[in-house]
Design a protein around this motif. Structure first.
Motif, PDB file in Angstrom:
ATOM      1  N   LYS A 221       0.877  -0.993  -0.055  1.00  0.00           N
ATOM      2  CA  LYS A 221       0.032   0.079   0.055  1.00  0.00           C
ATOM      3  C   LYS A 221       0.796   1.270  -0.131  1.00  0.00           C
ATOM      4  CE  LYS A 221      -0.721  -0.045   5.260  1.00  0.00           C
ATOM      5  NZ  LYS A 221      -1.649   0.093   6.151  1.00  0.00           N
ATOM      6  N   ASP A 222       2.081   1.212   0.406  1.00  0.00           N
ATOM      7  CA  ASP A 222       2.890   2.391   0.352  1.00  0.00           C
ATOM      8  C   ASP A 222       3.607   2.787  -0.887  1.00  0.00           C
ATOM      9  OD1 ASP A 222       4.724   0.280   0.536  1.00  0.00           O
ATOM     10  OD2 ASP A 222       5.957   1.348   1.981  1.00  0.00           O
TER      11      ASP A 222
ATOM     12  N   PHE B 127       0.114   1.240  -6.053  1.00  0.00           N
ATOM     13  CA  PHE B 127      -0.803  -0.033  -5.376  1.00  0.00           C
ATOM     14  C   PHE B 127      -2.208  -0.136  -6.227  1.00  0.00           C
ATOM     15  CE2 PHE B 127      -3.774  -0.358  -1.644  1.00  0.00           C
ATOM     16  CZ  PHE B 127      -3.451  -1.623  -1.317  1.00  0.00           C
ATOM     17  N   CYS B 128      -2.324  -1.478  -6.137  1.00  0.00           N
ATOM     18  CA  CYS B 128      -3.612  -2.014  -6.974  1.00  0.00           C
ATOM     19  C   CYS B 128      -3.930  -1.917  -8.301  1.00  0.00           C
ATOM     20  CB  CYS B 128      -4.867  -1.134  -6.178  1.00  0.00           C
ATOM     21  SG  CYS B 128      -5.431  -1.857  -4.402  1.00  0.00           S
TER      22      CYS B 128
END
Length: 385
Positions: free
Chosen positions: A186-187, A191-192
């Motif tokens: 997530k950092d 992300f994604c």
């Protein structure tokens, strides 16, 4: 395949592609050749501005510098873009031919913004930009590389909204676990973003090989498929089979396939032998750390107490050696540093370790060095498997 992928990348209705596209494939399977010889020309044919940065080929440079240099070179091809960008940045003097204005700070949020540079390029040319980063996982091995990824995210967000013509980022990697860090943590900047497996060469490629073989009439695609699997889907290894056939004369089908298979097998054995010979030169602790990491993959926790016990078990039980040095944070860190220096390991700027390439794990497995001991701790907090 290039046509299908280009459509996926450029289509404005495909939101995942506008977020970034991450493709994983083993090294030496033809990924970079496909990018340079098939995908880039297809994208340019569809009027996209294509910027290609190979972080593996330029390993002596900071990955952040490799990416910004690729952007610099593309901007230098468009004199009008350079002049407009220089004026927008408040620069009174600029050398267009040599691109003298300071882009060394691109993406670091000071005088020059990477988002502004790419937006100016896109607006001046009226075309979408596709930035392809080959072996993108190397970007997070340095602070500058990681910062440039965040700058690219800002540029992506800016160019894909409003009056601009769009920015697509395609990232590839030879190790799925390492590449996954860019989209699953997530950092991280992307992300994604979607990630998918890059398809290996298949029956059509093997038909191409068969048609060019000296014993083409004796070879079959099905027969070559098993050999290609053994080659790890590496096209270069199939050349060894072609060379072996060229050295012979008359053929039966069985002889042709046997000769081809033996040539590839010899190549595989030589590679494994060479890697295992290098492993044999490691210290007992270095060898244990390498093998435990190879077995546990993304679950590897190098400094956990139970992992320390696993190193000791590998040295004493598997190797039959006495532990002659303490196994603690300092010595394990030294072992990790040595393995990275010798080309066995990759390390992110966050301190996460992974094998430099999958072939190392293949060699350790075939050499019988991934034992029950190396699998002893598979997930932090769980007991022995």
């Amino acid at each position: 395949m290039a046509a299908e992928l280009a459509t996926h990348i450029l289509d404005d209705d495909l939101a995942p592609a506008s977020s970034g596209l991450f493709l994983g494939a083993r090294r030496r399977t033809g990924k970079s050749t496909f990018l340079r010889e098939d995908l880039c020309p297809e994208l340019r044919q569809r009027d996209a501005i294509v910027i290609y940065a190979d972080l593996w080929q330029e390993r002596d440079q900071d990955p952040g510098d490799v990416i910004t240099e690729a952007i610099r070179e593309e901007m230098a091809r468009h004199d009008g873009v350079v002049l407009r960008f220089a004026r927008a940045a408040g620069m009174e003097r600029v050398q267009v031919g040599g691109l003298a204005f300071t882009m060394d700070r691109v993406g670091l949020g000071k005088q020059v913004s990477l988002a502004r540079a790419l937006a100016t390029l896109s607006d001046e040319c009226g075309r979408m930009i596709v930035l392809i980063i080959d072996e993108a996982q190397h970007a997070i091995t340095t602070a500058r590389g990681s910062n440039v990824l965040y700058a690219l995210k800002a540029a992506r967000d800016k160019l894909n909204m409003g009056p601009h013509h769009g920015l697509r980022i395609v990232a590839t990697g030879s190790n799925r676990n390492k590449l996954a860090m860019l989209v699953e943590w997530k950092d991280q900047a992307f992300f994604c973003a979607p990630m998918q497996e890059f398809p290996v060469l298949g029956a059509d490629y093997l038909a191409w090989v068969r048609d060019r073989a000296p014993a083409s009439a004796a070879l079959t695609v099905d027969g070559l498929m098993a050999i290609f699997d053994r080659a790890g889907h590496r096209p270069e290894w199939m050349q060894a089979g072609l060379s072996a056939l060229a050295a012979r004369g008359d053929w039966t089908a069985d002889e042709a396939h046997a000769t081809f298979a033996e040539a590839v097998e010899s190549r595989a054995r030589a590679r494994i032998h060479n890697l295992l010979a290098l492993v044999g030169l490691l210290s007992p602790l270095q060898s244990a750390v390498l093998r435990v990491l190879a077995a546990q993959g993304r679950n590897f926790v190098p400094f956990w107490t139970r992992t320390m016990d696993t190193y000791r078990m590998v040295i004493e039980v598997d190797d039959g050696n006495e532990v002659t040095e303490p196994i603690n944070l300092h010595t394990v860190q030294a072992a990790l540093d040595a393995l990275k220096e010798k080309g066995f390991l990759w390390r992110s700027v966050h301190g996460v370790y992974a094998l430099e390439e999958f072939g190392i794990r293949e060699a350790l497995e075939e050499g019988g060095l991934l034992t029950n001991s190396t699998w002893r701790v598979t997930v932090m907090g769980q007991k022995a498997a």
